[in-house]
Design a protein around this motif. Structure first.
Motif, PDB file in Angstrom:
ATOM      1  N   GLU A   1       3.406   1.431  12.741  1.00  0.00           N
ATOM      2  CA  GLU A   1       2.411   2.449  12.420  1.00  0.00           C
ATOM      3  C   GLU A   1       1.103   1.810  11.966  1.00  0.00           C
ATOM      4  O   GLU A   1       0.013   2.274  12.331  1.00  0.00           O
ATOM      5  CB  GLU A   1       2.947   3.378  11.324  1.00  0.00           C
ATOM      6  CG  GLU A   1       2.014   4.511  10.930  1.00  0.00           C
ATOM      7  CD  GLU A   1       1.807   5.532  12.039  1.00  0.00           C
ATOM      8  OE1 GLU A   1       0.887   6.361  11.910  1.00  0.00           O
ATOM      9  OE2 GLU A   1       2.565   5.500  13.032  1.00  0.00           O
ATOM     10  N   ALA A   2       1.202   0.738  11.166  1.00  0.00           N
ATOM     11  CA  ALA A   2      -0.005   0.062  10.705  1.00  0.00           C
ATOM     12  C   ALA A   2      -0.784  -0.528  11.884  1.00  0.00           C
ATOM     13  O   ALA A   2      -2.014  -0.400  11.962  1.00  0.00           O
ATOM     14  CB  ALA A   2       0.360  -1.032   9.700  1.00  0.00           C
ATOM     15  N   TRP A   3      -0.062  -1.159  12.813  1.00  0.00           N
ATOM     16  CA  TRP A   3      -0.723  -1.739  13.984  1.00  0.00           C
ATOM     17  C   TRP A   3      -1.350  -0.651  14.849  1.00  0.00           C
ATOM     18  O   TRP A   3      -2.454  -0.824  15.387  1.00  0.00           O
ATOM     19  CB  TRP A   3       0.289  -2.536  14.815  1.00  0.00           C
ATOM     20  CG  TRP A   3       0.426  -3.968  14.392  1.00  0.00           C
ATOM     21  CD1 TRP A   3       1.503  -4.552  13.814  1.00  0.00           C
ATOM     22  CD2 TRP A   3      -0.564  -4.990  14.507  1.00  0.00           C
ATOM     23  NE1 TRP A   3       1.260  -5.877  13.554  1.00  0.00           N
ATOM     24  CE2 TRP A   3      -0.008  -6.176  13.976  1.00  0.00           C
ATOM     25  CE3 TRP A   3      -1.863  -5.028  14.999  1.00  0.00           C
ATOM     26  CZ2 TRP A   3      -0.696  -7.374  13.929  1.00  0.00           C
ATOM     27  CZ3 TRP A   3      -2.563  -6.225  14.958  1.00  0.00           C
ATOM     28  CH2 TRP A   3      -1.980  -7.379  14.429  1.00  0.00           C
ATOM     29  N   LYS A   4      -0.646   0.462  15.000  1.00  0.00           N
ATOM     30  CA  LYS A   4      -1.157   1.569  15.823  1.00  0.00           C
ATOM     31  C   LYS A   4      -2.491   2.077  15.276  1.00  0.00           C
ATOM     32  O   LYS A   4      -3.464   2.248  16.031  1.00  0.00           O
ATOM     33  CB  LYS A   4      -0.124   2.695  15.864  1.00  0.00           C
ATOM     34  CG  LYS A   4      -0.569   3.924  16.627  1.00  0.00           C
ATOM     35  CD  LYS A   4       0.505   5.016  16.556  1.00  0.00           C
ATOM     36  CE  LYS A   4       0.024   6.304  17.224  1.00  0.00           C
ATOM     37  NZ  LYS A   4       1.066   7.378  17.132  1.00  0.00           N
TER      38      LYS A   4
ATOM     39  N   GLU B   1      -7.092   3.984   7.613  1.00  0.00           N
ATOM     40  CA  GLU B   1      -6.341   4.323   6.413  1.00  0.00           C
ATOM     41  C   GLU B   1      -4.864   4.430   6.768  1.00  0.00           C
ATOM     42  O   GLU B   1      -4.493   5.125   7.715  1.00  0.00           O
ATOM     43  CB  GLU B   1      -6.823   5.636   5.798  1.00  0.00           C
ATOM     44  CG  GLU B   1      -6.081   5.988   4.507  1.00  0.00           C
ATOM     45  CD  GLU B   1      -6.697   7.163   3.772  1.00  0.00           C
ATOM     46  OE1 GLU B   1      -5.938   7.997   3.247  1.00  0.00           O
ATOM     47  OE2 GLU B   1      -7.944   7.233   3.725  1.00  0.00           O
ATOM     48  N   VAL B   2      -4.031   3.748   6.017  1.00  0.00           N
ATOM     49  CA  VAL B   2      -2.598   3.764   6.289  1.00  0.00           C
ATOM     50  C   VAL B   2      -1.842   3.391   5.022  1.00  0.00           C
ATOM     51  O   VAL B   2      -2.368   2.665   4.161  1.00  0.00           O
ATOM     52  CB  VAL B   2      -2.253   2.768   7.434  1.00  0.00           C
ATOM     53  CG1 VAL B   2      -2.484   1.326   6.978  1.00  0.00           C
ATOM     54  CG2 VAL B   2      -0.829   2.965   7.927  1.00  0.00           C
ATOM     55  N   GLU B   3      -0.634   3.896   4.885  1.00  0.00           N
ATOM     56  CA  GLU B   3       0.248   3.510   3.782  1.00  0.00           C
ATOM     57  C   GLU B   3       1.321   2.576   4.331  1.00  0.00           C
ATOM     58  O   GLU B   3       1.877   2.819   5.401  1.00  0.00           O
ATOM     59  CB  GLU B   3       0.891   4.745   3.137  1.00  0.00           C
ATOM     60  CG  GLU B   3      -0.097   5.618   2.393  1.00  0.00           C
ATOM     61  CD  GLU B   3       0.576   6.781   1.676  1.00  0.00           C
ATOM     62  OE1 GLU B   3       1.835   6.825   1.652  1.00  0.00           O
ATOM     63  OE2 GLU B   3      -0.144   7.645   1.145  1.00  0.00           O
ATOM     64  N   TYR B   4       1.606   1.515   3.583  1.00  0.00           N
ATOM     65  CA  TYR B   4       2.620   0.561   4.013  1.00  0.00           C
ATOM     66  C   TYR B   4       3.138  -0.189   2.790  1.00  0.00           C
ATOM     67  O   TYR B   4       2.542  -0.148   1.712  1.00  0.00           O
ATOM     68  CB  TYR B   4       2.050  -0.431   5.033  1.00  0.00           C
ATOM     69  CG  TYR B   4       0.762  -1.089   4.617  1.00  0.00           C
ATOM     70  CD1 TYR B   4       0.749  -2.114   3.665  1.00  0.00           C
ATOM     71  CD2 TYR B   4      -0.451  -0.709   5.169  1.00  0.00           C
ATOM     72  CE1 TYR B   4      -0.434  -2.716   3.281  1.00  0.00           C
ATOM     73  CE2 TYR B   4      -1.641  -1.302   4.796  1.00  0.00           C
ATOM     74  CZ  TYR B   4      -1.628  -2.306   3.852  1.00  0.00           C
ATOM     75  OH  TYR B   4      -2.800  -2.893   3.463  1.00  0.00           O
ATOM     76  N   ARG B   5       4.256  -0.888   2.992  1.00  0.00           N
ATOM     77  CA  ARG B   5       4.821  -1.719   1.925  1.00  0.00           C
ATOM     78  C   ARG B   5       4.404  -3.171   2.150  1.00  0.00           C
ATOM     79  O   ARG B   5       4.594  -3.711   3.239  1.00  0.00           O
ATOM     80  CB  ARG B   5       6.349  -1.577   1.921  1.00  0.00           C
ATOM     81  CG  ARG B   5       6.839  -0.272   1.351  1.00  0.00           C
ATOM     82  CD  ARG B   5       8.264   0.033   1.747  1.00  0.00           C
ATOM     83  NE  ARG B   5       8.350   0.375   3.164  1.00  0.00           N
ATOM     84  CZ  ARG B   5       9.475   0.755   3.771  1.00  0.00           C
ATOM     85  NH1 ARG B   5      10.623   0.803   3.092  1.00  0.00           N
ATOM     86  NH2 ARG B   5       9.476   1.067   5.057  1.00  0.00           N
ATOM     87  N   LEU B   6       3.863  -3.765   1.097  1.00  0.00           N
ATOM     88  CA  LEU B   6       3.357  -5.136   1.157  1.00  0.00           C
ATOM     89  C   LEU B   6       4.240  -6.026   0.284  1.00  0.00           C
ATOM     90  O   LEU B   6       4.633  -5.627  -0.831  1.00  0.00           O
ATOM     91  CB  LEU B   6       1.909  -5.173   0.663  1.00  0.00           C
ATOM     92  CG  LEU B   6       1.159  -6.497   0.788  1.00  0.00           C
ATOM     93  CD1 LEU B   6       0.974  -6.861   2.263  1.00  0.00           C
ATOM     94  CD2 LEU B   6      -0.204  -6.399   0.092  1.00  0.00           C
ATOM     95  N   ARG B   7       4.556  -7.216   0.791  1.00  0.00           N
ATOM     96  CA  ARG B   7       5.473  -8.113   0.073  1.00  0.00           C
ATOM     97  C   ARG B   7       4.791  -8.776  -1.111  1.00  0.00           C
ATOM     98  O   ARG B   7       3.766  -9.445  -0.972  1.00  0.00           O
ATOM     99  CB  ARG B   7       6.045  -9.166   1.031  1.00  0.00           C
ATOM    100  CG  ARG B   7       7.185  -9.979   0.386  1.00  0.00           C
ATOM    101  CD  ARG B   7       7.887 -10.870   1.387  1.00  0.00           C
ATOM    102  NE  ARG B   7       7.033 -11.955   1.815  1.00  0.00           N
ATOM    103  CZ  ARG B   7       6.684 -12.185   3.071  1.00  0.00           C
ATOM    104  NH1 ARG B   7       7.107 -11.378   4.027  1.00  0.00           N
ATOM    105  NH2 ARG B   7       5.905 -13.211   3.387  1.00  0.00           N
ATOM    106  N   HIS B   8       5.365  -8.579  -2.285  1.00  0.00           N
ATOM    107  CA  HIS B   8       4.898  -9.218  -3.514  1.00  0.00           C
ATOM    108  C   HIS B   8       5.404 -10.658  -3.554  1.00  0.00           C
ATOM    109  O   HIS B   8       6.361 -11.021  -2.854  1.00  0.00           O
ATOM    110  CB  HIS B   8       5.430  -8.416  -4.711  1.00  0.00           C
ATOM    111  CG  HIS B   8       4.898  -8.847  -6.034  1.00  0.00           C
ATOM    112  ND1 HIS B   8       5.659  -9.550  -6.947  1.00  0.00           N
ATOM    113  CD2 HIS B   8       3.681  -8.674  -6.608  1.00  0.00           C
ATOM    114  CE1 HIS B   8       4.938  -9.784  -8.024  1.00  0.00           C
ATOM    115  NE2 HIS B   8       3.741  -9.264  -7.850  1.00  0.00           N
ATOM    116  N   HIS B   9       4.776 -11.482  -4.388  1.00  0.00           N
ATOM    117  CA  HIS B   9       5.203 -12.888  -4.459  1.00  0.00           C
ATOM    118  C   HIS B   9       6.628 -13.032  -4.984  1.00  0.00           C
ATOM    119  O   HIS B   9       7.271 -14.066  -4.791  1.00  0.00           O
ATOM    120  CB  HIS B   9       4.224 -13.711  -5.309  1.00  0.00           C
ATOM    121  CG  HIS B   9       4.120 -13.271  -6.734  1.00  0.00           C
ATOM    122  ND1 HIS B   9       5.083 -13.517  -7.673  1.00  0.00           N
ATOM    123  CD2 HIS B   9       3.122 -12.596  -7.378  1.00  0.00           C
ATOM    124  CE1 HIS B   9       4.711 -13.024  -8.838  1.00  0.00           C
ATOM    125  NE2 HIS B   9       3.521 -12.445  -8.683  1.00  0.00           N
TER     126      HIS B   9
END
Length: 358
Positions: free
Chosen positions: A92-95, A108-116
Motif C-alpha cells: 500500500e505504501a509503494w502504491k 499520505e499513508v499509515e504504516y508500521r516502521l521498525r524501531h531500533h
C-alpha cells in the motif's frame, strides 16, 4: 540564508498545509546549500524529516530518523528505506508513493516502521512536492509522525465500544423478554406490552445501524445518513418493501447519538399510519422528504390515502414521545395537521443536533 531559500523550507508548517499546496523552489540543490541552518531546523522537529529527488530516491534524513531506526547514516538512502516498513504495509505504501511521484499529488499513508529495538510502531507518512517556477518537481519533503499510542487507544476504544454494544443488545432482549412474561401473566397488560415491545424493537434497529461494527457486520452503506437510518427503521414495515413508504431529498449526515430520538419519532409515525392513517389502506402511501435550510434540517411527512381516519387522542403517549424527541433532544419544532389522506407533518431539526449530539 536568502529570503528565497527561507521561504522554500518552512518545514514547521509542512503537515498543516492543504492538500493542493506546493512549496516553491528554484534551485534543485537548495536543500544541500541551506547548510547548517536547515539541518538544525530539521533536527529540532519531533517528527522524522526526509527528502527525495524527483524520482523518489531518498537523499536526506534528519537526526530523529536515525535515532528511531538505529540504522547507520546513509544506509537507507535511495530505496533502502523500504525495508524499514512492515512487509504487510509495503504494497500500500509503494502504491501511494508511486501515485504521488507520477501525479505530483501530496503523499499520505499509515504504516508500521521498525524501531531500533526490533518492534514496529505505527507512523503516518506525509510528503509534499517542491515545485520550481516552471511547474517541475525539484524534490519531495516528507515527515514520519509516530501515531502508535493513538492507534492503541483507538483499538482499546473500539473493543470497549463493541463490548458495550453487545451488552446493550442483550439488555434490549432481556427487557423484551420481561415485558412478554408480564403480559402473559396479566392479560390486561397485553396490548400495552405489545406497543412497548414494538418501540423497543425500533430502538434495537436503530442501535444495530449505528453500533460499532466489524468489517463483516457493518451495513453496506458508504456513510451514516438520515435517509439510510430511516430506511433501516422502515424495513420492519411491509409497506416499505411494497414501495409505499418513499424517502427522498438531501443526504444529511447523522451522529449515532441522534439515532435514538429519530427512531422513536418515525416508529410512532409509521405505526400510527399503519393503524389510522394512509398505510391502513392497501393503496395508501407515505412520502418523507428531507431538505436543508442553513442550520436546520426539514423533514416533511405526508400521508396519501382515501379514507384515513383522524387519531382520536392527539395528546396520547406517542404524541408526547414525539414532542419530547423533537423539541428536547433534537432542538427542533414541528407543525402537523390532518388532511383527507392522513397526517401531514413538518419537522424542523437543528443540524448540529443531528450531526453531533452532546
Amino acid at each position: 540564508m536568502s529570503l528565497k531559500t527561507r521561504k522554500s523550507f518552512q518545514l514547521g508548517s509542512l503537515a498543516k498545509r492543504n492538500a493542493s499546496d506546493v512549496l516553491p523552489l528554484g534551485d534543485e540543490h537548495a536543500l544541500q546549500s541551506a547548510g547548517a541552518a536547515f539541518h538544525a531546523l530539521a533536527d529540532t522537529m519531533p517528527q522524522m524529516v526526509w527528502s527525495t529527488l524527483p524520482d523518489g530516491s531518498h537523499d536526506y534524513y534528519n537526526a530523529r530518523w536515525y535515532e528511531f531506526t538505529g540504522v547507520a547514516e546513509g544506509s537507507t538512502d535511495g530505496e533502502g528505506w523500504a525495508g524499514m516498513f512492515h512487509e504487510d504495509d509495503q504494497p500500500e505504501a509503494w502504491k501511494k508513493w508511486s501515485h504521488s511521484l507520477a501525479t505530483g499529488e501530496p503523499y499520505e499513508v499509515e504504516y508500521r516502521l521498525r524501531h531500533h529495538s526490533g518492534d514496529y510502531r505505527w507512523m503516518i507518512g506525509r510528503a509534499l512536492p517542491i515545485i520550481d517556477e516552471n511547474g517541475e518537481i525539484q524534490r519531495w519533503i516528507g515527515t514520519c509522525t509516530d501515531i502508535e499510542d493513538q492507534k492503541r487507544t483507538a483499538l482499546q476504544n473500539e473493543i470497549l465500544s463493541q463490548e458495550l454494544s453487545h451488552r446493550i443488545k442483550n439488555i434490549f432482549a432481556i427487557v423484551s423478554g420481561l415485558i412478554s412474561l408480564t403480559a402473559r401473566a396479566d392479560l390486561a397488560f397485553a396490548e400495552t406490552a405489545r406497543k412497548l415491545m414494538e418501540r423497543i424493537a425500533a430502538l434495537g434497529r436503530a442501535h444495530e445501524f449505528v453500533r460499532p461494527h466489524t468489517d463483516r457486520s457493518r451495513p453496506k452503506v458508504d456513510r451514516m445518513t438520515l435517509s439510510t437510518l430511516l430506511a433501516t427503521i422502515f424495513e420492519a414495515y411491509p409497506a416499505y418493501s411494497e414501495g409505499r413508504i418513499e424517502i427522498i431529498g438531501a443526504e444529511v449526515p447523522i451522529d449515532s447519538k441522534a439515532a435514538t430520538p429519530v427512531a422513536l419519532i418515525f416508529h410512532e409515525l409509521a405505526t400510527n399510519a399503519m393503524k389510522y392513517g394512509a398505510l391502513a389502506e392497501p393503496d395508501g402511501r407515505v412520502r418523507l422528504e428531507v431538505s436543508e435550510d442553513n442550520d436546520m434540517v426539514c423533514l416533511g411527512w405526508g400521508e396519501f390515502g382515501k379514507n384515513a381516519a383522524r387519531v382520536s387522542s392527539p395528546a396520547g403517549f406517542g404524541t408526547r414521545l414525539i414532542d419530547m424527541a423533537i423539541k428536547q433532544q433534537l432542538g427542533g419544532s414541528y407543525e402537523r395537521r390532518w388532511e383527507a389522506g392522513g397526517l401531514v407533518m413538518q419537522m424542523f431539526l437543528k443540524r448540529n443536533r443531528l450531526e453531533q449530539m452532546a
